[in-house]
Scaffold this motif. Structure first.
Motif, PDB file in Angstrom:
ATOM      1  N   ALA A  32      60.036  37.315  37.025  1.00 37.81           N
ATOM      2  CA  ALA A  32      58.711  36.884  36.025  1.00 37.81           C
ATOM      3  C   ALA A  32      58.152  35.925  36.996  1.00 37.81           C
ATOM      4  O   ALA A  32      58.539  35.206  38.005  1.00 37.81           O
ATOM      5  CB  ALA A  32      59.585  35.826  35.094  1.00 37.81           C
ATOM      6  N   ALA A  33      56.828  36.221  36.687  1.00 34.57           N
ATOM      7  CA  ALA A  33      55.771  35.043  37.605  1.00 34.57           C
ATOM      8  C   ALA A  33      56.064  33.656  36.716  1.00 34.57           C
ATOM      9  O   ALA A  33      56.126  33.768  35.488  1.00 34.57           O
ATOM     10  CB  ALA A  33      54.299  35.584  37.401  1.00 34.57           C
ATOM     11  N   MET A  34      55.926  32.572  37.273  1.00 30.38           N
ATOM     12  CA  MET A  34      55.848  31.374  36.705  1.00 30.38           C
ATOM     13  C   MET A  34      54.983  30.466  36.695  1.00 30.38           C
ATOM     14  O   MET A  34      54.117  30.680  37.798  1.00 30.38           O
ATOM     15  CB  MET A  34      57.388  30.678  37.368  1.00 30.38           C
ATOM     16  N   GLY A  35      54.615  29.769  35.860  1.00 29.33           N
ATOM     17  CA  GLY A  35      53.289  28.832  35.850  1.00 29.33           C
ATOM     18  C   GLY A  35      53.851  27.513  35.337  1.00 29.33           C
ATOM     19  O   GLY A  35      54.643  27.348  34.608  1.00 29.33           O
ATOM     20  N   ILE A  51      52.961  30.944  40.263  1.00 28.94           N
ATOM     21  CA  ILE A  51      53.714  31.545  41.596  1.00 28.94           C
ATOM     22  C   ILE A  51      54.106  32.898  41.217  1.00 28.94           C
ATOM     23  O   ILE A  51      54.989  33.106  40.043  1.00 28.94           O
ATOM     24  CB  ILE A  51      54.911  30.668  41.870  1.00 28.94           C
ATOM     25  N   SER A  52      54.069  33.712  42.171  1.00 31.92           N
ATOM     26  CA  SER A  52      54.432  35.099  42.013  1.00 31.92           C
ATOM     27  C   SER A  52      56.033  34.905  41.928  1.00 31.92           C
ATOM     28  O   SER A  52      56.765  34.289  42.309  1.00 31.92           O
ATOM     29  CB  SER A  52      53.754  35.887  43.182  1.00 31.92           C
ATOM     30  N   ARG A  53      56.545  36.210  41.682  1.00 26.00           N
ATOM     31  CA  ARG A  53      58.180  36.406  41.646  1.00 26.00           C
ATOM     32  C   ARG A  53      58.928  36.049  42.848  1.00 26.00           C
ATOM     33  O   ARG A  53      60.030  35.644  42.773  1.00 26.00           O
ATOM     34  CB  ARG A  53      58.248  38.035  41.343  1.00 26.00           C
ATOM     35  N   THR A  54      58.275  36.665  43.849  1.00 28.98           N
ATOM     36  CA  THR A  54      59.037  36.337  45.099  1.00 28.98           C
ATOM     37  C   THR A  54      58.805  34.803  45.758  1.00 28.98           C
ATOM     38  O   THR A  54      59.478  34.337  46.933  1.00 28.98           O
ATOM     39  CB  THR A  54      58.761  37.085  46.253  1.00 28.98           C
ATOM     40  N   GLY A  55      57.701  34.128  45.337  1.00 27.07           N
ATOM     41  CA  GLY A  55      57.065  32.945  45.880  1.00 27.07           C
ATOM     42  C   GLY A  55      56.208  33.181  46.736  1.00 27.07           C
ATOM     43  O   GLY A  55      55.486  32.101  47.326  1.00 27.07           O
ATOM     44  N   GLY A  56      55.851  34.478  47.050  1.00 27.89           N
ATOM     45  CA  GLY A  56      54.821  34.566  48.106  1.00 27.89           C
ATOM     46  C   GLY A  56      53.436  34.491  47.978  1.00 27.89           C
ATOM     47  O   GLY A  56      52.459  34.137  48.943  1.00 27.89           O
ATOM     48  N   ARG A  57      53.142  34.193  46.540  1.00 31.69           N
ATOM     49  CA  ARG A  57      51.730  33.731  46.175  1.00 31.69           C
ATOM     50  C   ARG A  57      51.702  32.816  45.196  1.00 31.69           C
ATOM     51  O   ARG A  57      52.469  32.781  44.411  1.00 31.69           O
ATOM     52  CB  ARG A  57      50.869  35.006  45.941  1.00 31.69           C
ATOM     53  N   THR A  58      50.575  32.076  45.502  1.00 30.53           N
ATOM     54  CA  THR A  58      50.482  30.938  44.442  1.00 30.53           C
ATOM     55  C   THR A  58      48.858  30.709  44.023  1.00 30.53           C
ATOM     56  O   THR A  58      48.188  31.230  44.894  1.00 30.53           O
ATOM     57  CB  THR A  58      50.857  29.504  45.119  1.00 30.53           C
ATOM     58  N   ASN A  59      48.680  29.917  43.056  1.00 30.55           N
ATOM     59  CA  ASN A  59      47.464  30.022  42.483  1.00 30.55           C
ATOM     60  C   ASN A  59      47.386  28.568  41.546  1.00 30.55           C
ATOM     61  O   ASN A  59      48.373  28.263  41.105  1.00 30.55           O
ATOM     62  CB  ASN A  59      47.026  31.031  41.420  1.00 30.55           C
ATOM     63  N   TYR A  60      46.174  27.902  41.981  1.00 26.44           N
ATOM     64  CA  TYR A  60      46.070  26.491  41.304  1.00 26.44           C
ATOM     65  C   TYR A  60      44.781  26.304  40.724  1.00 26.44           C
ATOM     66  O   TYR A  60      43.631  26.998  41.240  1.00 26.44           O
ATOM     67  CB  TYR A  60      46.332  25.631  42.587  1.00 26.44           C
ATOM     68  N   THR A  69      51.805  21.339  44.598  1.00 22.65           N
ATOM     69  CA  THR A  69      52.170  22.441  45.088  1.00 22.65           C
ATOM     70  C   THR A  69      53.497  23.204  44.182  1.00 22.65           C
ATOM     71  O   THR A  69      54.345  22.535  43.805  1.00 22.65           O
ATOM     72  CB  THR A  69      53.251  22.353  46.647  1.00 22.65           C
ATOM     73  N   ILE A  70      53.600  24.519  44.223  1.00 23.50           N
ATOM     74  CA  ILE A  70      54.427  24.951  43.189  1.00 23.50           C
ATOM     75  C   ILE A  70      55.478  25.745  44.105  1.00 23.50           C
ATOM     76  O   ILE A  70      54.982  26.455  45.163  1.00 23.50           O
ATOM     77  CB  ILE A  70      53.714  26.066  42.378  1.00 23.50           C
ATOM     78  N   SER A  71      56.739  25.743  43.905  1.00 25.23           N
ATOM     79  CA  SER A  71      57.727  26.669  44.747  1.00 25.23           C
ATOM     80  C   SER A  71      58.826  26.942  43.563  1.00 25.23           C
ATOM     81  O   SER A  71      58.886  26.509  42.559  1.00 25.23           O
ATOM     82  CB  SER A  71      58.384  25.621  45.787  1.00 25.23           C
ATOM     83  N   ARG A  72      59.597  27.817  44.206  1.00 20.20           N
ATOM     84  CA  ARG A  72      60.377  28.496  43.204  1.00 20.20           C
ATOM     85  C   ARG A  72      61.768  28.695  43.967  1.00 20.20           C
ATOM     86  O   ARG A  72      61.729  29.003  45.231  1.00 20.20           O
ATOM     87  CB  ARG A  72      60.374  29.651  42.405  1.00 20.20           C
ATOM     88  N   ASP A  73      63.096  28.605  43.247  1.00 21.18           N
ATOM     89  CA  ASP A  73      64.490  29.057  43.856  1.00 21.18           C
ATOM     90  C   ASP A  73      64.962  30.173  43.019  1.00 21.18           C
ATOM     91  O   ASP A  73      65.430  29.775  42.132  1.00 21.18           O
ATOM     92  CB  ASP A  73      65.219  27.636  44.040  1.00 21.18           C
ATOM     93  N   ASN A  74      64.866  31.435  43.189  1.00 24.27           N
ATOM     94  CA  ASN A  74      65.193  32.306  42.411  1.00 24.27           C
ATOM     95  C   ASN A  74      66.779  32.259  42.238  1.00 24.27           C
ATOM     96  O   ASN A  74      67.078  32.793  41.174  1.00 24.27           O
ATOM     97  CB  ASN A  74      64.907  33.731  43.009  1.00 24.27           C
ATOM     98  N   ALA A  75      67.495  31.929  43.072  1.00 22.75           N
ATOM     99  CA  ALA A  75      69.067  32.036  43.174  1.00 22.75           C
ATOM    100  C   ALA A  75      69.482  30.727  42.191  1.00 22.75           C
ATOM    101  O   ALA A  75      70.547  30.892  41.607  1.00 22.75           O
ATOM    102  CB  ALA A  75      69.612  31.523  44.454  1.00 22.75           C
ATOM    103  N   LYS A  76      68.458  29.698  41.980  1.00 22.17           N
ATOM    104  CA  LYS A  76      68.708  28.754  41.169  1.00 22.17           C
ATOM    105  C   LYS A  76      67.972  28.896  39.664  1.00 22.17           C
ATOM    106  O   LYS A  76      68.098  28.018  38.853  1.00 22.17           O
ATOM    107  CB  LYS A  76      68.581  27.341  41.619  1.00 22.17           C
ATOM    108  N   SER A  77      67.307  29.863  39.841  1.00 24.77           N
ATOM    109  CA  SER A  77      66.464  30.223  38.365  1.00 24.77           C
ATOM    110  C   SER A  77      65.651  29.015  38.180  1.00 24.77           C
ATOM    111  O   SER A  77      65.605  28.594  36.721  1.00 24.77           O
ATOM    112  CB  SER A  77      67.188  30.806  37.495  1.00 24.77           C
ATOM    113  N   SER A  78      65.060  28.362  39.049  1.00 19.65           N
ATOM    114  CA  SER A  78      64.233  27.082  38.815  1.00 19.65           C
ATOM    115  C   SER A  78      62.773  27.411  39.507  1.00 19.65           C
ATOM    116  O   SER A  78      62.615  27.882  40.570  1.00 19.65           O
ATOM    117  CB  SER A  78      64.968  25.923  39.408  1.00 19.65           C
TER     118      SER A  78
END
Length: 125
Positions: A32-35, A51-60, A69-78
């Motif tokens: 999932a992309a997250m916003g 933020i894209s699924r892998t976190g490689g792209r962001t949009n503001y 700044t948006i970030s994500r941790d897929n291992a923590k589903s956050s």
């Protein structure tokens, strides 16, 4: 059942910082992309960033570029929203949202199916 739970909101003085978190459950998070969106009193909900699924792209949205700044941790589903140099006009309820995407690079969250309940951010002048 998908749940998105935001936390980290509060009262801060102008120029200060806050870090919002959104913890997902029941969701294939890495698919999932997250916003983040926000809604101020008397105003429509507006897009903040995504933020894209892998976190490689962001949009503001322009009004927060360079401050948030948006970030994500897929291992923590956050997913997180670091907010710096806060302004009174940033005062709003902040919501996270999830949108499944086949495109690993997509930051599109328009039409997101899943939403959190929101967390209040108040910036005093």
């Amino acid at each position: 059942q998908v749940q998105l739970v935001e936390s980290g909101g509060g009262l801060v003085q102008a120029g200060g910082s806050l870090r919002l978190s959104c913890a997902a459950s029941g969701l294939s998070f890495s698919s999932a992309a997250m916003g983040w969106f926000r809604q101020a009193p008397g105003k429509e909900r507006e897009f903040v960033g995504s933020i894209s699924r892998t976190g490689g792209r962001t949009n503001y949205v322009d009004s927060v570029t360079g401050r948030f700044t948006i970030s994500r941790d897929n291992a923590k589903s956050s997913v997180y929203l670091q907010m710096n140099s806060l302004k009174p006009e940033d005062t709003a309820v902040y919501y996270c949202a999830a949108r499944y995407s086949d495109d690993v690079h997509s930051t599109r969250v328009v039409g997101a199916r899943y939403w959190g309940q929101g967390t209040q951010v108040t910036v005093s002048s």
